[in-house]
Scaffold this active site. Structure first.
Site, short mmCIF file in Angstrom:
data_model
loop_
_atom_site.label_atom_id
_atom_site.label_comp_id
_atom_site.label_asym_id
_atom_site.label_seq_id
_atom_site.Cartn_x
_atom_site.Cartn_y
_atom_site.Cartn_z
N LYS A 147 0.88 -1.17 0.00
CA LYS A 147 0.00 0.00 0.00
C LYS A 147 0.92 1.23 0.00
O LYS A 147 1.69 1.44 0.95
CB LYS A 147 -0.91 0.01 1.23
CG LYS A 147 -1.81 1.23 1.27
CD LYS A 147 -2.65 1.28 2.53
CE LYS A 147 -3.27 2.65 2.69
NZ LYS A 147 -3.86 2.85 4.01
N GLY B 79 -8.36 8.71 10.01
CA GLY B 79 -8.65 8.73 11.44
C GLY B 79 -9.78 9.63 11.86
O GLY B 79 -10.06 9.77 13.05
N ASN C 47 -9.53 1.23 9.86
CA ASN C 47 -8.78 0.88 11.05
C ASN C 47 -9.34 1.54 12.29
O ASN C 47 -9.81 0.89 13.22
CB ASN C 47 -7.30 1.26 10.85
CG ASN C 47 -6.40 0.89 12.02
OD1 ASN C 47 -5.31 1.37 12.12
ND2 ASN C 47 -6.83 0.02 12.91
N ALA D 55 -9.78 5.21 4.43
CA ALA D 55 -9.69 6.37 5.33
C ALA D 55 -11.01 7.12 5.45
O ALA D 55 -11.69 7.38 4.46
CB ALA D 55 -8.60 7.34 4.90
#
Lengths: 368, 259
Positions: free
Chosen positions: B100, B161, B209, B187
């Site tokens: 990635k 995030g 994530n 993301a």
């Protein structure tokens, strides 16, 4: 261009007298992005009743951006020779210490012992005596350390951009410097003599480090020297400036509180735990992506409680005396530490509190 | 339509799950095996910068079962040259040939550098890497990546995030329509409903994530995301009903015109 221009712009702000109303604080807490004046408001007495609300937001932002992880590192003092008379520091040239500088063999022995704990990040420190602990000596030490560590940071005297470049080429990727106090007049007073007396040369050092290619740059003020709101405001403003000017560099902040040391100096503006927390929370809300370091200057209980408020890096297994890692320390060190936990104990405590200790967060990619 | 008849093919690898997960923010790496198991994810991204191959205290890879595709990322790279070096290090360390490509020189917003990303992709694809570049959803950058040999493109839904969802929705839609490669939304996905929406739009997969790692119960959230991605993909194939500006009255007011 220098941060000094911003310093001059805000120098006459009455940070101690800044006391916005509760409505202002509530509005700021609802914002995604804060202006410097919002940051100043969060440092003000008016924000004190909102510490819990600030803490909740700080915690959420920190977990969001950094996860439930804490990067661990340890300091290694290479030399305590110093040519400065800084009133607050144990390395003051006037203090009757038996001085020591590690040989490269001793550096290697210390590196071996520290590396055995699993840590991959190390911070090397020296006093300000460039004739003894010269850039060449520090580069040679980095050459030894890079066999054992994936990240080497320096906390040494202010250098030129070319000298920082030399250290980057030697494998140094991280940089820390404390302005001590941003109050230019008081800075001059407490730095009695020595090269550190040059306020501007020190103030611009982080910018020179950014230009020289340091991957991470860490700044701070020594809390207790001057009014914490004023120094706290300029510390945050300085980090904000560096983030904007050098977006490729990871900018972080430390919050060192002055500790007992070999000398008579007493801080004129002691910072309470509550004030320290307010500063940390305001920083996190102003700079959501900045790293925040809490060293072993603080005691274990306090460090544990700060953990969920925005901290991202902690030191462990710290010693502030030259030679301590190889059982050859000959003096009390730069200052007394308050959290004596070794790396394994620190890691266990972090895990117990639901955090993952990170031993490595950088892999060198240069020709090392 | 099920995963047997609707596989995701990237490089030479056929995947039945369209959820990719990350490893970066867990309170303990031991949560990762549970997240993989409950989400059904078959691809997991790891930051090479955090992998200590000589560690005595363990590594994130210790918790990744065999059979799960490792997707090392170039986190920390500020330009193409650094990304290429990290990719080669990852391959040399035995992490395989998927990569990635993250090239980020903006630590404030963590937005990717499209120009440097294209350069890195050209080099790594030529070297035989299965290159999955992380990008802002920019059509022209994505087209260059197709030419450069990318195996998929990974546009962001919102900055890393932030959990803000598909803030770049219109641009994602253009990429999905125009790019002949899998479009993996990466993301910004903060909720299962965000992932479901991306899949309904026709995204090939989602990578996330923070949304799982910062959940109160990461395992349960992983399961929810697994279901959301499947549901979104099913809805995409089922064909979403068209949206009407006005309600269709059962007794039309203009019916008399047709009498």
């Amino acid at each position: 261009m220098s941060f000094y221009e911003q310093y001059l712009k805000y120098r006459d702000y009455d940070s101690a007298g800044c006391n916005p109303g509760s409505k202002t604080i509530e509005r700021i807490l609802g914002q995604d992005r804060l202006l410097p004046t919002d940051f100043l408001a969060l440092l003000s007495p008016a924000a004190q009743p909102y510490l819990e609300a600030m803490a909740q937001k700080a915690r959420r932002l920190t977990v969001q951006h950094f996860g439930k992880t804490i990067l661990l590192y340890t300091p290694l003092y290479l030399s305590d020779y110093c040519s400065n008379q800084c009133q607050y520091c144990g390395f003051n040239v006037r203090n009757p210490l038996k001085r020591k500088q590690l040989s490269l063999e001793e550096v290697e022995e210390a590196a071996r012992r520290i590396a055995a704990t699993g840590l991959k990040h190390i911070l090397i420190l020296t006093g300000d005596a460039r004739a003894i602990s010269s850039p060449d000596y520090i580069a040679d030490c980095a050459g030894v350390l890079r066999k054992y560590f994936t990240s080497i940071a320096i906390e040494v005297y202010a250098m030129t951009q070319e000298e920082y470049g030399q250290l980057v080429n030697a494998g140094v990727d991280g940089f820390t410097i404390y302005q001590e106090t941003y109050n230019e007049e008081y800075y001059d007073l407490i730095h009695v003599s020595g090269p550190k007396k040059d306020y501007r040369f020190r103030l611009d050092a982080p910018e020179r480090a950014c230009r020289a290619g340091m991957r991470s740059v860490n700044i701070g003020a020594l809390l207790g020297l001057d009014d914490w709101r004023r120094d706290g405001f300029f510390t945050g403003l300085h980090a904000h400036y560096l983030q904007n000017q050098y977006p490729a560099v990871e900018i972080s902040l430390s919050l060192p509180r002055i500790r007992p040391h070999a000398g008579e100096f007493q801080p004129r503006c002691p910072v309470t735990d509550k004030q320290m927390v307010q500063f940390l929370l305001a920083l996190r809300l102003f700079l959501p992506r900045a790293g925040i370091t809490i060293s072993t200057r603080e005691n274990a209980r306090f460090r544990d409680n700060l953990l969920s408020l925005g901290v991202t890096k902690m030191s462990a297994g710290s010693h502030t005396a030259v030679g301590a890692q190889i059982d050859k320390e000959e003096n009390a060190g730069q200052f007394e530490i308050s959290d004596p936990r070794n790396v394994a104990e620190m890691s266990a405590a972090l895990r117990q509190m639901g955090y993952q200790p990170l031993y490595q967060d950088w892999q060198p990619i240069g020709d090392r | 339509m099920d995963s047997n008849t609707d596989p995701l093919v990237i490089g030479q690898t056929t995947l039945s799950s369209r959820l990719f997960v990350g490893t970066g923010k867990y309170s303990s790496d031991s949560l990762i095996s549970e997240v993989l198991k409950r989400s059904g994810a078959q691809v997991i991204t790891v930051a090479l910068r955090r992998m200590d191959f000589h560690s005595q205290v363990g590594n994130v890879t210790d918790y990744i079962p065999s059979g799960v595709q490792l997707l090392p990322n170039t986190s920390g790279a500020r330009n193409a040259e650094e990304a290429v070096r990290i990719a080669r290090l990852a391959k040399a360390a035995g992490c395989g040939n998927w990569i990635k490509i993250e090239v980020i020189s903006d630590n404030k917003y963590l937005l990717p550098d499209g120009y440097e990303t294209v350069k890195a992709t050209e080099i790594l694809a030529r070297e035989g890497f299965v290159a999955l570049p992380y990008i802002s959803p920019d059509l022209m950058v994505a087209k260059r990546l197709v030419e450069a040999g990318a195996a998929a493109v990974m546009p962001l839904g919102a900055p890393i995030g932030t959990n803000r969802g598909l803030k770049t929705r219109e641009l994602l839609r253009i990429l999905i329509d125009e790019i002949p490669l899998p479009v993996i939304v990466d993301a910004g996905i903060g909720r299962p409903s965000h992932a479901c929406e991306a899949m309904e739009m026709g995204a090939a997969a989602c990578l996330l994530n923070t949304a799982i790692a910062s959940a109160a119960d990461p395992g349960l959230m992983a399961e929810a995301f697994g279901k959301a991605v499947s549901a979104g993909r099913q809805a995409y194939w089922a064909g979403l009903g068209g949206r009407q500006e006005y309600a269709q009255a059962s007794s039309p007011l203009t019916g008399f015109l047709h009498e």
